[in-house]
Design a protein around this motif. Structure first.
Motif, short mmCIF file in Angstrom:
data_model
loop_
_atom_site.label_atom_id
_atom_site.label_comp_id
_atom_site.label_asym_id
_atom_site.label_seq_id
_atom_site.Cartn_x
_atom_site.Cartn_y
_atom_site.Cartn_z
N GLN A 177 0.83 -1.20 0.00
CA GLN A 177 0.00 0.00 0.00
C GLN A 177 0.87 1.26 0.00
O GLN A 177 0.60 2.22 -0.73
CB GLN A 177 -0.91 0.01 1.22
N ILE A 178 1.90 1.24 0.81
CA ILE A 178 2.79 2.40 0.91
C ILE A 178 3.62 2.54 -0.37
O ILE A 178 3.79 3.64 -0.90
CB ILE A 178 3.70 2.26 2.15
N PHE A 179 4.11 1.43 -0.89
CA PHE A 179 4.90 1.43 -2.12
C PHE A 179 4.10 2.02 -3.28
O PHE A 179 4.60 2.84 -4.06
CB PHE A 179 5.33 0.00 -2.44
N ASP A 180 2.83 1.62 -3.39
CA ASP A 180 1.98 2.13 -4.47
C ASP A 180 1.76 3.63 -4.33
O ASP A 180 1.77 4.37 -5.32
CB ASP A 180 0.64 1.39 -4.46
N ILE A 213 13.54 -4.43 -1.87
CA ILE A 213 13.62 -4.33 -3.32
C ILE A 213 14.99 -3.88 -3.80
O ILE A 213 15.23 -3.78 -5.01
CB ILE A 213 12.54 -3.38 -3.88
N GLY A 214 15.91 -3.63 -2.85
CA GLY A 214 17.30 -3.40 -3.22
C GLY A 214 17.65 -2.01 -3.68
O GLY A 214 18.45 -1.84 -4.60
N VAL A 215 17.04 -0.97 -3.06
CA VAL A 215 17.43 0.40 -3.37
C VAL A 215 17.92 1.06 -2.08
O VAL A 215 17.57 0.63 -0.98
CB VAL A 215 16.27 1.20 -3.98
N SER A 216 18.71 2.13 -2.23
CA SER A 216 19.33 2.71 -1.04
C SER A 216 18.93 4.15 -0.75
O SER A 216 19.28 4.69 0.29
CB SER A 216 20.87 2.65 -1.19
N SER A 217 18.19 4.79 -1.65
CA SER A 217 17.83 6.19 -1.44
C SER A 217 16.35 6.41 -1.67
O SER A 217 15.67 5.63 -2.34
CB SER A 217 18.63 7.08 -2.40
N ALA A 218 15.86 7.54 -1.13
CA ALA A 218 14.45 7.88 -1.31
C ALA A 218 14.14 8.14 -2.78
O ALA A 218 13.08 7.79 -3.28
CB ALA A 218 14.12 9.11 -0.47
N ALA A 219 15.10 8.76 -3.50
CA ALA A 219 14.90 9.05 -4.92
C ALA A 219 14.78 7.77 -5.73
O ALA A 219 13.94 7.64 -6.62
CB ALA A 219 16.04 9.91 -5.45
N ALA A 220 15.64 6.79 -5.42
CA ALA A 220 15.60 5.52 -6.13
C ALA A 220 14.31 4.77 -5.82
O ALA A 220 13.74 4.12 -6.71
CB ALA A 220 16.81 4.67 -5.75
N ALA A 225 9.12 2.86 -7.70
CA ALA A 225 7.68 2.73 -7.49
C ALA A 225 6.89 3.32 -8.66
O ALA A 225 5.87 2.76 -9.07
CB ALA A 225 7.29 3.43 -6.18
N MET A 226 7.36 4.42 -9.21
CA MET A 226 6.69 5.02 -10.36
C MET A 226 6.78 4.11 -11.58
O MET A 226 5.82 3.96 -12.34
CB MET A 226 7.28 6.40 -10.65
N ALA A 227 7.95 3.50 -11.78
CA ALA A 227 8.13 2.58 -12.90
C ALA A 227 7.23 1.36 -12.76
O ALA A 227 6.65 0.88 -13.73
CB ALA A 227 9.60 2.15 -12.99
N TRP A 228 7.08 0.87 -11.52
CA TRP A 228 6.21 -0.28 -11.28
C TRP A 228 4.76 0.05 -11.63
O TRP A 228 4.06 -0.74 -12.27
CB TRP A 228 6.31 -0.69 -9.81
#
Length: 263
Positions: A177-180, A213-220, A225-228
């Motif tokens: 829910q948060i990811f979306d 999901i293997g990312v290290s920053s808020a920007a990534a 999430a937008m790409a998904w």
């Protein structure tokens, strides 16, 4: 092609029986790409289950053809779905009484979550990069279907239905829910209000999502999430490749199951 598929046994035999028993379904093609349309036209002689009656390249044209011709099948460019939906809504067009069986054609990896036409309105999903035999098979299945609309007949057992389901992510329901919402551009404050959680709890979930999901920053995280939501796979770093470009992978889906359009 790198995409791999599962092929249920006996499906071709069933399709052959349907071909002999039923007249072809009328079909409208809606795509902005002339090249894609031309490619589809070359496949039609090998798909007797459908009969092409018209094509459209924008939302108003597609809605007009649906209302005038009432085709059995709509082969719809994934990128055009929002235009069709928005034009119909703006002009008070209601497809409650009539709606065609929809096969989405896309350059994306999956149907995503922001499309105006997803699992609840499309029968199937096929990538433009798919082998031609799989596109033909999807057209044969949707053309040979006896249902008047999605949800009628044997939709629950139709092999096309699995193609519109999202790949599984390694996230809990709350994390998803948060990811979306991150993919919608929402910040922690807004997400906390929407889900009635504390900001600290949202931030804790964000850190867990980043790790999974293997990312290290808020920007990534936001980019992923937008790409998904658009229909792309998650980006995940290659093992031992810190700082290097990331590669696209289908996180949470077993190898060899990136698509499952049957023949």
């Amino acid at each position: 092609m790198s995409s791999k598929y599962r092929h249920p046994r006996g499906l071709n035999r069933v399709a052959d029986q349907d071909e002999r028993a039923c007249p072809p379904a009328t079909m409208v093609i809606a795509t902005r790409s002339r090249l894609v349309e031309a490619g589809l036209m070359t496949l039609l002689p090998e798909v007797p289950q459908v009969k092409h009656i018209a094509s459209a390249s924008d939302g108003p044209g597609t809605v007009d053809l649906l209302l005038r011709l009432r085709p059995d099948v709509l082969l719809l460019d994934h990128e055009l779905a929002s235009d069709v939906h928005d034009y119909a809504a703006a002009n008070g067009v209601d497809f409650t009484e009539y709606s065609p069986r929809v096969l989405l054609l896309s350059s994306r990896h999956h149907v995503g979550t922001q499309s105006a036409c997803g699992e609840h309105c499309a029968c199937g999903f096929v990538r433009e990069q798919s082998p031609l035999r799989h596109i033909r098979s999807a057209m044969r299945i949707i053309g040979g279907c006896g249902a008047s609309r999605l949800g009628d007949g044997y939709c629950s057992s139709c092999p096309l239905r699995q193609s519109v389901r999202l790949p599984k992510l390694p996230l809990s329901d709350r994390e998803y829910q948060i990811f979306d919402r991150i993919g919608c551009g929402h910040g922690s404050q807004q997400i906390s209000r929407e889900l009635k959680l504390s900001v600290k709890t949202v931030e804790t979930h964000r850190e867990s999502i980043k790790r999974k999901i293997g990312v290290s920053s808020a920007a990534a995280l936001r980019e992923t999430a937008m790409a998904w939501r658009r229909g792309d796979y998650l980006l995940k770093p290659a093992p031992g490749a810190k700082g290097r470009p990331r590669r696209a992978v289908g996180v949470g889906r077993p190898a060899g199951q990136t698509e499952r359009i049957p023949v």
